[in-house]
Design an enzyme around this catalytic site. Structure first.
Site, PDB file in Angstrom:
ATOM      1  N   ALA A  66       3.811  15.193  15.305  1.00  0.00           N
ATOM      2  CA  ALA A  66       4.744  15.045  14.188  1.00  0.00           C
ATOM      3  C   ALA A  66       3.948  15.211  12.894  1.00  0.00           C
ATOM      4  CB  ALA A  66       5.397  13.674  14.257  1.00  0.00           C
ATOM      5  N   GLY A 109       3.532  14.283  19.085  1.00  0.00           N
ATOM      6  CA  GLY A 109       4.825  14.939  19.270  1.00  0.00           C
ATOM      7  C   GLY A 109       4.713  16.286  19.982  1.00  0.00           C
ATOM      8  N   GLU A 112       4.647  15.483  23.505  1.00  0.00           N
ATOM      9  CA  GLU A 112       5.992  14.989  23.840  1.00  0.00           C
ATOM     10  C   GLU A 112       6.998  16.144  23.913  1.00  0.00           C
ATOM     11  OE1 GLU A 112       5.384  12.204  20.581  1.00  0.00           O
ATOM     12  OE2 GLU A 112       6.070  10.594  21.885  1.00  0.00           O
ATOM     13  N   GLU A 132      -1.522   8.716  18.578  1.00  0.00           N
ATOM     14  CA  GLU A 132      -0.844   7.974  17.504  1.00  0.00           C
ATOM     15  C   GLU A 132      -1.516   6.644  17.198  1.00  0.00           C
ATOM     16  OE1 GLU A 132       0.657   9.401  20.110  1.00  0.00           O
ATOM     17  OE2 GLU A 132       2.442  10.488  19.466  1.00  0.00           O
TER      18      GLU A 132
HETATM   19  N1  CAA Z   1       0.600  16.585  10.744  1.00  0.00           N
HETATM   20  C1  CAA Z   1       0.403  17.234   9.565  1.00  0.00           C
HETATM   21  N2  CAA Z   1      -0.584  18.154   9.381  1.00  0.00           N
HETATM   22  C2  CAA Z   1      -1.387  18.405  10.421  1.00  0.00           C
HETATM   23  C3  CAA Z   1      -1.255  17.760  11.668  1.00  0.00           C
HETATM   24  C4  CAA Z   1      -0.188  16.828  11.804  1.00  0.00           C
HETATM   25  N3  CAA Z   1       0.070  16.185  12.970  1.00  0.00           N
HETATM   26  N4  CAA Z   1      -2.220  18.209  12.499  1.00  0.00           N
HETATM   27  C5  CAA Z   1      -2.931  19.099  11.792  1.00  0.00           C
HETATM   28  N5  CAA Z   1      -2.443  19.238  10.539  1.00  0.00           N
HETATM   29  C6  CAA Z   1      -2.925  20.108   9.465  1.00  0.00           C
HETATM   30  C7  CAA Z   1      -4.175  19.548   8.802  1.00  0.00           C
HETATM   31  O1  CAA Z   1      -3.844  18.583   7.833  1.00  0.00           O
HETATM   32  C8  CAA Z   1      -4.776  20.801   8.220  1.00  0.00           C
HETATM   33  O2  CAA Z   1      -4.062  21.146   7.053  1.00  0.00           O
HETATM   34  P1  CAA Z   1      -4.865  21.390   5.662  1.00  0.00           P
HETATM   35  O3  CAA Z   1      -5.697  22.616   5.947  1.00  0.00           O
HETATM   36  O4  CAA Z   1      -3.785  21.616   4.664  1.00  0.00           O
HETATM   37  O5  CAA Z   1      -5.693  20.174   5.429  1.00  0.00           O
HETATM   38  C9  CAA Z   1      -4.441  21.873   9.244  1.00  0.00           C
HETATM   39  O6  CAA Z   1      -3.346  21.349  10.013  1.00  0.00           O
HETATM   40  C10 CAA Z   1      -5.583  22.162  10.204  1.00  0.00           C
HETATM   41  O7  CAA Z   1      -5.970  20.943  10.793  1.00  0.00           O
HETATM   42  P2  CAA Z   1      -7.513  20.438  10.806  1.00  0.00           P
HETATM   43  O8  CAA Z   1      -8.252  20.957   9.623  1.00  0.00           O
HETATM   44  O9  CAA Z   1      -7.496  18.951  10.982  1.00  0.00           O
HETATM   45  O10 CAA Z   1      -8.037  21.187  12.124  1.00  0.00           O
HETATM   46  P3  CAA Z   1      -9.231  20.727  13.079  1.00  0.00           P
HETATM   47  O11 CAA Z   1      -9.459  21.858  14.007  1.00  0.00           O
HETATM   48  O12 CAA Z   1     -10.372  20.201  12.280  1.00  0.00           O
HETATM   49  O13 CAA Z   1      -8.642  19.459  13.901  1.00  0.00           O
HETATM   50  C11 CAA Z   1      -6.973  18.296  15.203  1.00  0.00           C
HETATM   51  C12 CAA Z   1      -7.579  19.661  14.801  1.00  0.00           C
HETATM   52  C13 CAA Z   1      -7.977  17.484  16.005  1.00  0.00           C
HETATM   53  C14 CAA Z   1      -5.741  18.589  16.044  1.00  0.00           C
HETATM   54  C15 CAA Z   1      -6.575  17.528  13.937  1.00  0.00           C
HETATM   55  O14 CAA Z   1      -5.810  18.376  13.065  1.00  0.00           O
HETATM   56  C16 CAA Z   1      -5.754  16.295  14.175  1.00  0.00           C
HETATM   57  O15 CAA Z   1      -6.286  15.275  14.590  1.00  0.00           O
HETATM   58  N6  CAA Z   1      -4.427  16.353  13.918  1.00  0.00           N
HETATM   59  C17 CAA Z   1      -3.542  15.213  14.059  1.00  0.00           C
HETATM   60  C18 CAA Z   1      -3.235  14.909  15.503  1.00  0.00           C
HETATM   61  C19 CAA Z   1      -2.371  13.682  15.601  1.00  0.00           C
HETATM   62  O16 CAA Z   1      -2.737  12.593  15.210  1.00  0.00           O
HETATM   63  N7  CAA Z   1      -1.143  13.866  16.132  1.00  0.00           N
HETATM   64  C20 CAA Z   1      -0.176  12.798  16.237  1.00  0.00           C
HETATM   65  C21 CAA Z   1       0.732  12.813  15.059  1.00  0.00           C
HETATM   66  S1  CAA Z   1       1.822  11.410  14.990  1.00  0.00           S
HETATM   67  C22 CAA Z   1       3.029  11.758  16.105  1.00  0.00           C
HETATM   68  O17 CAA Z   1       3.085  12.802  16.701  1.00  0.00           O
HETATM   69  C23 CAA Z   1       4.059  10.658  16.275  1.00  0.00           C
HETATM   70  C24 CAA Z   1       5.063  10.938  17.339  1.00  0.00           C
HETATM   71  O18 CAA Z   1       4.875  10.639  18.491  1.00  0.00           O
HETATM   72  C25 CAA Z   1       6.320  11.535  16.988  1.00  0.00           C
END
Ligand code: CAA
Length: 258
Positions: A66, A109, A112, A132
């Site tokens: 998400a 998400g 999911e 999360e």
């Molecule tokens: N939401 C918003 N933006 C996201 C995102 C997310 N879940 N995942 C990645 N992005 C964005 C980053 O912010 C970045 O954007 P900017 O260049 O504008 O900063 C871009 O995508 C590229 O990401 P990274 O630079 O972080 O890429 P990376 O290769 O260094 O890392 C990753 C990859 C490990 C997947 C890392 O992006 C990450 O940890 N993402 C979040 C994963 C996460 O926590 N997911 C759970 C979300 S909460 C949820 O999903 C709740 C639910 O159950 C509904």
């Protein structure tokens, strides 16, 4: 990019393909994407010419979860009053079989969403996780329920409580992935699965999906009765006669999806 471009739609015969198209943000699932997927899957589900729906992302990410930036400043009341994320439940009402083609990250998400599909085909680059907990929250699109049903309590707890991301090989080993293939074969394999399903009798594939999903909802006796009644009902359609006649006549069946 217009809203329509955030999810691309194409057709390969009776297979509809939805491709998440925000690779720069790793296909983070914001409200607009949710709306597009819900709207398009519902429309495709009503289309008699669609026998399977394939959902894919980009090479680096199926979806990284998400959209954290969209959620960050929301209040609990705001989320509760909007029943935030409940729109995803519409995917449960899609009767047409759905195949996920997962390459790269399928986190939160994203994992999911893959689990809302019926078959998960993964590239060897795929990484699954429910991270999360690292954000101070828990899965919100069904992870605690669907992951636990898919892989059992102890693997699910490990992933949900520690946020550990597992690779494609482990995901296949624990039953989270239907088929695992080298990355370059992902779309061929996933399309092959979707084409196979779409080539069968549509009433039969809808019934097969419905009966199998029933196993997660009801007790064994109810489930067996439901399966048997649907099995009986399929004898009312032409496809059953055609399928069995084709077997007897040693020829491929020609299903008319009725
Ligand atoms: N939401 C918003 N933006 C996201 C995102 C997310 N879940 N995942 C990645 N992005 C964005 C980053 O912010 C970045 O954007 P900017 O260049 O504008 O900063 C871009 O995508 C590229 O990401 P990274 O630079 O972080 O890429 P990376 O290769 O260094 O890392 C990753 C990859 C490990 C997947 C890392 O992006 C990450 O940890 N993402 C979040 C994963 C996460 O926590 N997911 C759970 C979300 S909460 C949820 O999903 C709740 C639910 O159950 C509904």
């Amino acid at each position: 990019m217009t809203e329509a471009d955030i999810v691309l739609e194409s057709r390969e015969g009776r297979v509809a393909i939805l491709t998440l198209n925000q690779p720069k943000v790793l296909n983070a699932l914001n409200a607009a994407v949710m709306g597009e997927i819900v709207r398009r899957t519902a429309a495709l589900d009503r289309d008699p010419d669609v026998g399977a729906i394939l959902i894919a992302g980009s090479d680096k990410a199926f979806a990284a979860g998400a959209d954290i930036k969209e959620m960050e400043d929301r209040s609990a009341m705001e989320l509760m009053l909007a029943d935030w994320l409940s729109d995803w439940e519409a995917l449960e009402r899609v009767r047409t079989p759905m195949v996920a083609a997962v390459s790269g990250f399928a986190l939160g998400g994203g994992c999911e969403l893959a689990m809302m599909c019926d078959v998960i085909v993964a590239a060897d680059t795929a990484k699954f996780g429910q991270p999360e907990i690292k954000l101070g929250v828990i899965p919100g699109m069904g992870g605690s329920q669907r992951l636990t049903r898919a892989v059992g309590k102890y693997k699910a707890m490990d992933m949900i409580l520690t946020g550990r991301i597992i690779d494609a090989a482990e995901a296949e080993r624990i039953g989270l992935v239907s088929r695992l293939v080298p990355a370059e074969q992902l779309m061929d394999e996933a399309l092959g699965v979707a084409r196979t399903i779409a080539g069968f009798s549509k009433p039969a594939t809808l019934a097969a999906k419905e009966a199998t999903n029933r196993a997660f909802e009801v007790g064994l006796r109810e489930g067996l009765l439901h399966e048997r009644r649907i099995f009986h009902a399929l004898f009312a359609g032409g496809d059953q006669k055609e399928g069995m006649a084709a077997f007897r006549e040693k020829r491929p069946p020609v299903f008319r999806h009725g």
